[in-house]
Design an enzyme around this catalytic site. Structure first.
Site, PDB file in Angstrom:
ATOM      1  CD  GLN A 165      -2.471   1.850   0.574  1.00 35.85           C
ATOM      2  OE1 GLN A 165      -2.324   2.972   0.145  1.00 35.85           O
ATOM      3  NE2 GLN A 165      -3.424   1.041   0.162  1.00 35.85           N
TER       4      GLN A 165
ATOM      5  NE  ARG B 285      -4.265   8.021   3.063  1.00 33.58           N
ATOM      6  CZ  ARG B 285      -4.101   9.324   2.987  1.00 33.58           C
ATOM      7  NH1 ARG B 285      -3.474   9.835   1.946  1.00 33.58           N
ATOM      8  NH2 ARG B 285      -4.548  10.122   3.922  1.00 33.58           N
TER       9      ARG B 285
ATOM     10  CB  SER C 164     -19.237   9.726   5.823  1.00 37.33           C
ATOM     11  OG  SER C 164     -19.845   9.723   4.552  1.00 37.33           O
TER      12      SER C 164
ATOM     13  CD  GLN D 183     -15.638   4.874  -6.606  1.00 34.20           C
ATOM     14  OE1 GLN D 183     -16.479   5.658  -7.013  1.00 34.20           O
ATOM     15  NE2 GLN D 183     -15.088   3.961  -7.381  1.00 34.20           N
TER      16      GLN D 183
ATOM     17  CD  GLU E 255      -5.048  -0.051   3.749  1.00 32.01           C
ATOM     18  OE1 GLU E 255      -4.903  -0.499   4.895  1.00 32.01           O
ATOM     19  OE2 GLU E 255      -4.855  -0.725   2.721  1.00 32.01           O
ATOM     20  NE  ARG E 256      -8.709   8.759   3.936  1.00 37.15           N
ATOM     21  CZ  ARG E 256      -9.909   9.273   3.712  1.00 37.15           C
ATOM     22  NH1 ARG E 256     -10.543   9.012   2.577  1.00 37.15           N
ATOM     23  NH2 ARG E 256     -10.487  10.039   4.605  1.00 37.15           N
ATOM     24  NE  ARG E 257     -12.624   4.280  -1.287  1.00 39.39           N
ATOM     25  CZ  ARG E 257     -12.371   3.877  -2.519  1.00 39.39           C
ATOM     26  NH1 ARG E 257     -13.331   3.346  -3.251  1.00 39.39           N
ATOM     27  NH2 ARG E 257     -11.161   3.999  -3.021  1.00 39.39           N
TER      28      ARG E 257
ATOM     29  CG  ASN F 262      -3.492   5.828  -2.943  1.00 41.83           C
ATOM     30  OD1 ASN F 262      -4.063   6.289  -1.965  1.00 41.83           O
ATOM     31  ND2 ASN F 262      -3.366   4.522  -3.133  1.00 41.83           N
TER      32      ASN F 262
ATOM     33  NE  ARG G  81     -10.181   7.272  -4.953  1.00 39.42           N
ATOM     34  CZ  ARG G  81     -11.485   7.444  -4.764  1.00 39.42           C
ATOM     35  NH1 ARG G  81     -11.919   8.425  -3.992  1.00 39.42           N
ATOM     36  NH2 ARG G  81     -12.357   6.656  -5.343  1.00 39.42           N
TER      37      ARG G  81
END
Length: 287
Positions: free
Chosen positions: A42, A44, A58, A66, A84-86, A119, A122
């Site tokens: 990854q 990030r 959220s 998404q 990764e964040r989601r 990444n 975004r």
């Protein structure tokens, strides 16, 4: 359906090139979160706590809009490619399933490419994370800078300049990751010809909130001073003087020059009109 190379255009452009209609997904287009393995490469590395908390809230309220992107492994497991964040926020939100695109990717290098593209599109990566990802593609997967340039959609010079950031001391790289200094500051620091001065200038950036332009002036002056006197201490003094000049100029809104020799010197403040002089004097006298 075989994938077609369309890197550099974002995952939204890549998804249609793959067959996602197999039995790998359940009828509602989601997969079990417990079956997802994080991407070991990854790109990030830093995740802002507040941003993650906001995303978790959220997702609790609206769900995952998404889909994440994964590739299927053996034993009904999936490896995360992008999102990764989601993925993390969904776990924190207590979800058992998450919507996902499943891509037919075999090579780790392809996974790294797709994760980077997503990444970068975004703007999720810090300059150092981007540099470390490029270094991984270069060193682990034997890609040249030209290869990376073609696959990621950035110029070769941009790849080379980003990789140069990895030459900075660890404390400066960490500061970039945390957003304490900008990529512009970092590139300017790389122009220093003396490691000690580089680190001292970095500390000046933090202590005095120097702009990139002010930092460049310090680097130029210290390099010039080092060539003249070959003295590290004098070079550092030049850096401090340049910093003081910048701060005084900003405070007084006028050009300031400090003439220094050994421990003595003079400060020259330039003004254009009598009114300008009055304003300068007022700023000096007023607390």
């Amino acid at each position: 359906m075989k994938n077609k190379k369309r890197l550099g255009k974002g995952l939204s452009a890549l998804i249609p090139s793959f067959d996602t209609s197999s039995n790998d997904t359940v009828s509602d287009g989601t997969i079990l979160i417990k079956n997802i393995i994080p991407n070991k490469n990854q790109p990030r590395l830093e995740f802002n706590t507040k941003d993650m908390n906001d995303l978790t809230l959220s997702i609790k309220t609206h769900g995952v809009i998404q889909p994440i992107t994964v590739r299927q492994l053996k034993n009904k497991k999936f490896e995360l490619i992008a999102g990764e964040r989601r993925f993390r926020a969904s776990k924190n939100a207590g979800l058992s399933r998450i919507p996902a695109y499943i891509l037919s990717i075999n090579a780790d290098v392809e996974m790294m490419e797709y994760a980077l593209v997503e990444n970068l599109q975004r703007k999720n990566l810090t300059a150092i994370e981007e540099a470390e990802a490029f270094a991984l593609l270069k060193n682990k997967y034997s890609l040249t800078q030209n290869d990376i340039s073609k696959r990621i959609g950035k110029s070769r010079s941009a790849i080379a300049n980003t990789l140069r950031l990895l030459k900075l001391p660890n404390e400066i790289k960490e500061a970039i990751k945390k957003g304490l200094i900008s990529e512009g500051h970092a590139r300017t620091l790389l122009g220093s010809e003396n490691l000690k001065v580089l680190i001292d200038t970095f500390k000046l950036i933090l202590d005095q909130n120097l702009s990139v332009h002010e930092t460049q002036k310090i680097i130029n002056r210290t390099n010039k001073g080092a060539k003249k006197n070959s003295g590290q201490k004098k070079s550092l003094n030049n850096a401090l003087i340049s910093s003081f000049e910048s701060k005084l100029s900003k405070k007084l809104k006028s050009q300031v020059n400090i003439k220094s020799k050994d421990s003595a010197g003079s400060i020259i403040i330039k003004y254009d009109t009598l009114e300008s002089l009055k304003k300068i004097i007022k700023k000096i006298i007023d607390k």
